[in-house]
Design an enzyme around this catalytic site. Sequence first.
Site, PDB file in Angstrom:
ATOM      1  N   PHE A 147       0.965  -1.309  -0.170  1.00  0.00           N
ATOM      2  CA  PHE A 147      -0.060   0.017   0.048  1.00  0.00           C
ATOM      3  C   PHE A 147       1.113   1.225   0.118  1.00  0.00           C
ATOM      4  CE2 PHE A 147      -2.761   3.435   1.528  1.00  0.00           C
ATOM      5  CZ  PHE A 147      -3.874   3.342   0.858  1.00  0.00           C
ATOM      6  N   ASP A 232       9.325   3.239   1.532  1.00  0.00           N
ATOM      7  CA  ASP A 232       8.269   3.820   1.902  1.00  0.00           C
ATOM      8  C   ASP A 232       8.183   3.694   3.344  1.00  0.00           C
ATOM      9  OD1 ASP A 232       5.536   4.829   2.471  1.00  0.00           O
ATOM     10  OD2 ASP A 232       4.834   3.822   0.743  1.00  0.00           O
ATOM     11  N   LYS A 261       2.407  10.852   7.764  1.00  0.00           N
ATOM     12  CA  LYS A 261       1.651  10.449   8.973  1.00  0.00           C
ATOM     13  C   LYS A 261       2.365  10.876  10.311  1.00  0.00           C
ATOM     14  CE  LYS A 261      -0.329   6.348   7.103  1.00  0.00           C
ATOM     15  NZ  LYS A 261      -1.990   6.370   7.375  1.00  0.00           N
TER      16      LYS A 261
HETATM   17  C1  PLP Z   1       2.848   2.750   3.531  1.00  0.00           C
HETATM   18  C2  PLP Z   1       2.019   3.890   3.123  1.00  0.00           C
HETATM   19  N1  PLP Z   1       2.322   4.553   2.179  1.00  0.00           N
HETATM   20  C3  PLP Z   1       1.529   5.628   1.683  1.00  0.00           C
HETATM   21  C4  PLP Z   1       0.364   5.943   2.262  1.00  0.00           C
HETATM   22  C5  PLP Z   1      -0.395   7.135   1.802  1.00  0.00           C
HETATM   23  O1  PLP Z   1      -0.602   8.083   2.842  1.00  0.00           O
HETATM   24  P1  PLP Z   1      -1.660   9.121   2.420  1.00  0.00           P
HETATM   25  O2  PLP Z   1      -3.058   8.352   2.869  1.00  0.00           O
HETATM   26  O3  PLP Z   1      -1.275  10.164   3.527  1.00  0.00           O
HETATM   27  O4  PLP Z   1      -1.656   9.646   0.899  1.00  0.00           O
HETATM   28  C6  PLP Z   1       0.021   5.158   3.484  1.00  0.00           C
HETATM   29  C7  PLP Z   1      -1.429   5.345   3.897  1.00  0.00           C
HETATM   30  O5  PLP Z   1      -1.765   4.688   4.735  1.00  0.00           O
HETATM   31  C8  PLP Z   1       1.048   4.120   3.794  1.00  0.00           C
HETATM   32  O6  PLP Z   1       0.614   3.302   4.874  1.00  0.00           O
END
Ligand code: PLP
Length: 419
Positions: A147, A232, A261
């Site tokens: 994700f 990520d 986050k």
């Molecule tokens: C690992 C990871 N990358 C990217 C995102 C996307 O972040 P956002 O919801 O702030 O766009 C999330 C969101 O849960 C995430 O957990």
Amino acid sequence: MSPTSPDDLGALTLRRYHDHLNPGMVTLLKFMGLEIAEVSAEGCYVIASDGTRYLDYFGGPGVFTLGHRPASVIAAVRRQLDEMPLSSHILPDPVLAELAERLAELTPGDLQYSFVCNSGAEAVEGALKLARAHTQRPHFVAAQGAFHGKTFGALSASGRESYRAPFQPLLSGFTHVPFGDADALAAAVDDQTAAVILEPIQCEAGIIVPPDGYLAAAREVCDRTGALLILDEIQTGLGRTGKWLACDWEGVCPDLLTLGKALGGGVMPLGAMVARPAIWDVFAKNPYIHTSTFGGNPLACAAALAALEALQTQDVAALCQVRGEQLLAGCQRLAAKYPSLIVEARGRGLLVGIQFADPDMGGLVIGGLLQNHILAAFAMNARETLRLEPPAIITEAEVDTLLTALDDVLQMTAALLEE
Ligand SMILES: Cc1ncc(COP(=O)(O)O)c(C=O)c1O
């Protein structure tokens, strides 16, 4: 908002969600018997319109590492609000500049240049674009179940078919390999690969910790082929897994790192992509090639600077490590007690997943926890896995509260299933 009685506020909010935001979500909330709205929050608690205090085991997920409304972050945002909340974009902004320097200091290796934005997905977009522009290569390799967000590029890197299918065709050139399988990764990466993008621990796939050596193997294959490594750490970063960054568990440094986050201290929305200087060339040549009106605004950057300070001085990585051990051990005891209900409890730090045997169990357990005034949710790409990500400031007693409630809910569920 017009004055409304607490009871009415819940119903009114649900009606507005239904009519103007997300009817599907209202069906889900009503199914769980929730006709309240949230009105405030403090520390580990979210307070509802009827005054009920909910212990927050969802945690953002990953946003509220410092808890809700941490005092130092709130104070920094208030100060900045009185000075300059948004940037002119013509003169340089000292708050953004300080944040970029701080990110360079607090990230591994020679990660040095930052693109500061408003969300995690935007940070991922920035990383994908920079990787493609720098390498001039067409392909990306990502992991199944991953994700990375829901914008087109981030979704193209993500691995859940039901989120992807309605929006096809997504960006071309993405291959998804099984997460944790170093051989499959090596086989998929070649001299046409711009970047490999991975979460060091997959969160929304159901808290999947890869085998030791997996990130090092990813680093090695990238070095061998000239592909860039994007890690990520939007959810795993900033202490959550018991180390400052999850890649610190293996001592692996990416070429591009994404954060989000917890970076906003649970107060402001914020994302960042941090890159090595060698690959910043495209952005350096044309400073306006990848920009955002609100990205890196002084208000959000002031929150991030205060958050980074608090995350460091409170040593949240150590807090997550200690409380995480208590939480995981308790969840593993429950897994042993209810072997027909739970496949496994796993995780690292305060990133814990409980995988149920039956995917429908997740909804039942979440509903049961709500009855006990505890907020939790299942992983976005794995509804059979309950994901627990409380604030790092959660106490020993509050971990016990969750474990006792979970035990009660599982006992009731087991009894129901036996009938
Ligand atoms: C690992 C990871 N990358 C990217 C995102 C996307 O972040 P956002 O919801 O702030 O766009 C999330 C969101 O849960 C995430 O957990």
